[in-house]
Design an enzyme around this catalytic site. Structure first.
Site: not given
Length: 299
Positions: A133-134
């Site tokens: 995830d970012k």
């Protein structure tokens, strides 16, 4: 050209390719419809049922124009050779471009650094075998050629590639260790969120308590499966959402942390060419390390 051998009979062609090569089902459906995918040398349909031993060949399509450009973005490279590159992804960096996001991603940085990346996932996700995830930091492996990509994707699929995470969660986790089982799919209440739902994809997370504090716990998580937001969903399900998680946790946190306190600490894999078992690790990012120092001082 990519060649695979079906290892299980009865599965649909498009679903088999999606699971083996970590790309969307629509991507492969379009490739099959174009005639770019052959089974035993013959064109096939999306709903074709595979037989064990079928040889699947994917012809590489001509790259399509894209706005994704190489960018001189610093990379924390843990290891690199002709087949793979292992990086410590920074928190806040998106892994690959998507609609409306064409710059500042890990792919932009890789395109600047590397002359060659695997083409299996197309021009938007070259080399990307698995994702973070970012706002999850830590170890990721990227494939520099198609052969390495297929091998690494299989290791991710069959769980021979092992991933270990550290997370700071809300509350004091009572059990020293445990296993969380819960099928994950889109939340019926909010399509932007994942949730444990009936009919979702099976998912299993192992956790172990590393350190307890007054209102938080540092845990180690090991993935038996790799579903979207798996650790975040599973820890929330047992009443311990991740600190800073903007989707599954409290909207605000006392540390003003941006993004969830989740770090990919270790990745163990078998090198796709040499067969050597390799283990890579990355230290906690500065923000998580600072929070832990503060929590320890308050004990």
């Amino acid at each position: 050209m990519i060649t695979l051998e079906a290892d299980a009979g009865g599965q649909r062609l498009d679903r088999f390719l999606m699971e083996r090569l970590d790309q969307s089902r629509n991507h492969f459906q379009r490739a099959i419809e174009r005639g770019d995918v052959l089974i035993n040398g013959r064109t096939a349909k999306n709903n074709c049922r595979l037989k064990s031993g079928d040889v699947i060949t994917i012809e590489e399509a001509e790259p399509t124009p894209t706005d994704v450009e190489p960018e001189d973005i610093p990379l924390d490279i843990l290891y690199e050779d002709a087949d793979i590159i292992v990086v410590n992804k920074a928190r806040g960096m998106t892994v690959h471009p998507a609609e409306g996001i064409y710059s500042g991603t890990l792919v932009n940085a890789l395109l600047y650094h590397c002359k060659d990346l695997s083409g299996i996932n197309g021009v938007m996700r070259p080399g990307i075998v698995h994702r973070l995830d970012k706002d999850t930091s830590g170890v990721m492996v990227v494939a520099k050629n198609d052969r390495a990509h297929v091998d690494l994707a299989e290791q991710i699929k069959n769980k021979s590639a092992r991933r270990v995470y550290e997370a700071i969660v809300h509350g004091v986790v009572k059990s020293d260790a445990g296993i969380i089982n819960g099928a994950i799919g889109r939340s019926p209440l909010d399509r932007k969120k994942m949730a444990i739902v009936e009919g979702g994809k099976s998912a299993t997370t192992e956790f172990k308590v590393l350190e307890r504090f007054d209102r938080y716990t540092l845990v180690e998580c090991r993935l038996r499966t790799g579903r979207t937001h798996q650790i975040r969903v599973h820890m929330t399900a047992i009443g311990h959402p991740l600190l800073g998680d903007p989707i599954y946790g409290a909207r605000r946190n006392e540390f003003n942390m941006t993004g969830q306190a989740l770090h990919s600490r270790e990745l163990t894999l078998t090198h796709p060419t040499t067969g050597e078992v390799m283990k890579f690790s990355a230290p906690l990012p500065d923000d998580m390390a600072a929070i832990l120092r503060r929590l320890r001082q308050d004990l």
